[in-house]
Design a protein around this motif. Structure first.
Motif, PDB file in Angstrom:
ATOM      1  N   VAL A  69       6.577  81.036 -64.071  1.00  0.00           N
ATOM      2  CA  VAL A  69       7.092  82.383 -63.281  1.00  0.00           C
ATOM      3  C   VAL A  69       6.995  82.267 -61.857  1.00  0.00           C
ATOM      4  N   GLU A  70       7.568  83.185 -61.205  1.00  0.00           N
ATOM      5  CA  GLU A  70       7.397  83.007 -59.809  1.00  0.00           C
ATOM      6  C   GLU A  70       6.006  82.759 -59.200  1.00  0.00           C
TER       7      GLU A  70
ATOM      8  N   ARG B 198       8.050  77.037 -48.692  1.00  0.00           N
ATOM      9  CA  ARG B 198       7.078  78.331 -48.304  1.00  0.00           C
ATOM     10  C   ARG B 198       7.145  78.657 -47.025  1.00  0.00           C
ATOM     11  N   GLY B 199       6.627  79.949 -46.399  1.00  0.00           N
ATOM     12  CA  GLY B 199       6.632  79.986 -45.101  1.00  0.00           C
ATOM     13  C   GLY B 199       6.295  81.556 -45.186  1.00  0.00           C
TER      14      GLY B 199
ATOM     15  N   PRO C 264       9.980  92.678 -45.352  1.00  0.00           N
ATOM     16  CA  PRO C 264      11.024  91.678 -44.935  1.00  0.00           C
ATOM     17  C   PRO C 264      11.047  90.518 -46.199  1.00  0.00           C
ATOM     18  N   THR C 265      12.300  89.861 -46.143  1.00  0.00           N
ATOM     19  CA  THR C 265      12.602  88.739 -46.992  1.00  0.00           C
ATOM     20  C   THR C 265      13.154  87.604 -46.340  1.00  0.00           C
TER      21      THR C 265
ATOM     22  N   VAL D 151      12.090  79.489 -60.592  1.00  0.00           N
ATOM     23  CA  VAL D 151      12.243  80.695 -61.343  1.00  0.00           C
ATOM     24  C   VAL D 151      12.625  81.659 -60.193  1.00  0.00           C
ATOM     25  N   GLY D 152      12.382  81.536 -59.097  1.00  0.00           N
ATOM     26  CA  GLY D 152      12.484  82.695 -57.911  1.00  0.00           C
ATOM     27  C   GLY D 152      11.778  82.630 -56.661  1.00  0.00           C
ATOM     28  N   THR D 153      11.830  83.801 -55.917  1.00  0.00           N
ATOM     29  CA  THR D 153      10.917  83.864 -54.784  1.00  0.00           C
ATOM     30  C   THR D 153       9.881  84.797 -54.904  1.00  0.00           C
TER      31      THR D 153
END
Length: 570
Positions: free
Chosen positions: A322-323, A356-357, A366-367, A405-407
């Protein structure tokens, strides 16, 4: 008298006579071995009833040498005449010395016969034969019964298992009874599997096992010998294992690897790797697995004679990834154009975190489509620098982490960059009316008065320690409220004030008050025809005030009522 019981059914006869005493019966006892394990048969004989009636009789025993009816006993009831009687002594242990007495009881008490001792038989003694005639699914072993232990043998044979120390709870044979050499056939084996074997012998007192030997099914056919490595790096779809070919048995290993299945005892007809040839260690990558599933795995090696297998390993794949899970670090080191944050990747979600960050924006949530940092990969703590920010601006920040999987995003935090500040700026709970030479610090005035008829207080006491300069109003206020306990005075009203979320207000010094007069129109809300108290003391009876009608600074009597306006520093 101590006697070791022989194998025969009649073991010994021992007459035990009581010393003759009036009104007590006389008796004798004999002891024989029972064929029921683990018991013995004791026999006694009453020689003379005397002049009393026996109310009960029997036998008692122990291992200390002092048996009585208060410890271990059997009771046989009333006895109306002289003669023999017998009883079964139960619960005996092998190779143990016991002490025995016959007893009778009457209205005069309990009378015991003489003490005898006997030793129960031992368990059998035996050794396990070496393994011979090994095939892919069978082998031959057996053993030698060296001694029956002094009790009749009821069974002997061998037992075997893929785990050490096999016993009668697993596969075993039953190869007749008696002592001497016996031969046993092991069947139902799995090719390439290691087995452990022990002989066993059972008599009436229990079972004893011989030494342990082991072998690999199919080994005698010259197939390779291979061990299986532990399964590591287990993911949802992959894992790592391998093994070591320790012997090619004289024939070149043409292929080795691992094989696996969701059922036990996989072979090369199931999924497998091909990790080269020859002997030695090898590493295998196991792929195309199903998430959250238990697998069985073996190393294998093949030569022209066949395929040998290592021991079986089992493992369970992880659930589908998963994420990641990430949290955002609070903001520190805020300047006009930069700040420091970061985060912690607590869990990679079952897949490697590749980036990462943090990301930030003047709009909430924010994205990575907004300005963001790239602070490496993996789990754990990281730090991030926010740069090229706009002064005096509210920003929203979230940590992020990316796997295949994603962010995912952490919790949102916010902060406001500092300056440049300006006179008249609405900031920090009021209006900025003074900025020092750094441009980063100054004074803020409340936008309303906090009293129009307020005394300075404590006349004619001299507080002392108050100053006139800018930057001294806070310490002046602290000195006043410490030295003057009167309620409702100008300094205490400011010191106790909580306004617009701030509680660090104070009464301005006279020079700070003059800066307020200069910016009175910017700040607003002043009574321009009134004077305002400062925190700068002049004498026992007076303190400085400023007349806001023209900006003059005078001495006011501490008991006279003037206006009060609080300020705070930033």
């Amino acid at each position: 008298m101590k006697v070791k019981l022989p194998v025969s059914s009649i073991l010994l006869i021992l007459i035990l006579l009581f010393s003759c005493k009036k009104d007590f019966p006389r008796q004798a006892a004999v002891l024989t071995e029972s064929m029921d394990k683990p018991t013995a048969i004791a026999s006694g004989k009453v020689i003379d009833l005397g002049q009393t009636t026996i109310t009960d009789h029997g036998f008692c025993w122990d291992i200390t040498g002092y048996p009585t009816v208060d410890v271990n006993k059997i009771t046989l009831g009333q006895l109306g005449q002289t003669g023999s009687f017998s009883g079964k002594i139960p619960g005996l242990s092998p190779k143990t010395v016991y002490y025995l007495k016959a007893w009778v009881s009457s209205e005069n008490g309990v009378v015991y016969g003489d003490l005898i001792s006997f030793t129960t038989p031992d368990l059998p003694s035996l050794i396990t034969a070496a393994i011979t005639n090994i095939t892919n699914n069978s082998a031959v072993s057996g053993g030698t019964v060296l001694s029956d232990g002094g009790s009749l043998m009821t069974a002997h044979g061998i037992c075997w298992s893929t785990s050490k120390n096999p016993d009668l709870s697993v596969n075993h044979t039953n190869d007749s009874i008696g002592t001497g050499v016996f031969v046993s056939t092991i069947s139902g084996l799995i090719e390439g599997t290691k087995y452990y074997v022990r002989s066993f012998g059972t008599n009436y007192y229990g079972t004893r096992y011989g030494n342990e030997v082991n072998f690999i099914a199919g080994h005698s056919q010259s197939i390779p010998i291979v061990t299986t490595a532990d399964v590591l790096n287990i993911g949802s779809m992959t894992a790592t294992s391998g093994g070591e070919v320790t012997s090619d048995e004289g024939f070149t290993v043409i292929e080795h690897g691992v094989c696996w299945s969701i059922t036990p005892n996989p072979t090369t007809t199931d999924s497998k790797t091909n990790d080269g040839s020859g002997i030695g260690q090898f590493i295998s990558s196991v792929t195309a697995l199903t998430a959250n599933t238990t697998y069985y795995l073996k190393a294998y090696a093949t030569n022209e004679k066949g395929t040998g297998y290592g021991e079986q390993k089992s493992f369970t794949t992880k659930p589908n990834p998963v994420e990641p899970t990430v949290i955002t670090t609070p903001i520190t080191d805020i300047t006009t154009t930069s700040a420091i944050s970061g985060g912690t990747v607590q869990d990679n979600g079952g897949a490697t975190v590749t980036r990462r960050g943090i990301c930030w924006s003047t709009i909430q949530n924010p994205t990575i489509g907004n300005p963001h940092t790239n602070d490496g990969s993996g789990t754990g703590v990281f730090f991030s620098s926010l740069t090229t920010l706009t002064p005096n601006t509210l920003y929203y920040v979230r940590a992020y982490a990316i796997n295949n999987v994603g962010t995912s995003y952490g919790n949102e935090v916010d902060f406001t960059t500092s300056g440049p500040f300006y006179i008249g700026q609405n900031y920090g709970g009021g209006i900025i009316f003074y900025i020092d030479g750094t441009g980063q610090h100054g004074l803020i005035a409340a936008t309303v008065d906090h009293g129009t008829r307020v005394v300075w207080g404590c006349e004619p006491n001299f507080i002392g320690g108050t100053l006139l300069a800018i930057g001294t109003g806070q310490s002046n206020t602290t000195a006043i409220v410490t030295g003057c306990i009167t309620a409702g005075i100008a300094a205490r009203i400011c010191n106790d004030l909580v306004l617009n979320g701030y509680s660090d207000w104070f009464l301005p010094s006279i020079y700070e008050l003059h800066q307020m007069y200069l910016q009175k129109n910017v700040i607003g809300g002043f009574a321009i025809d009134h004077s305002y108290w400062s925190s700068s003391e002049n004498s026992d009876y007076t303190a400085y005030v400023e007349d806001f009608s023209y900006g003059g600074q005078n001495y006011g009597n501490k008991g006279t009522a003037y206006n009060v306006r609080a300020i705070r520093a930033f």
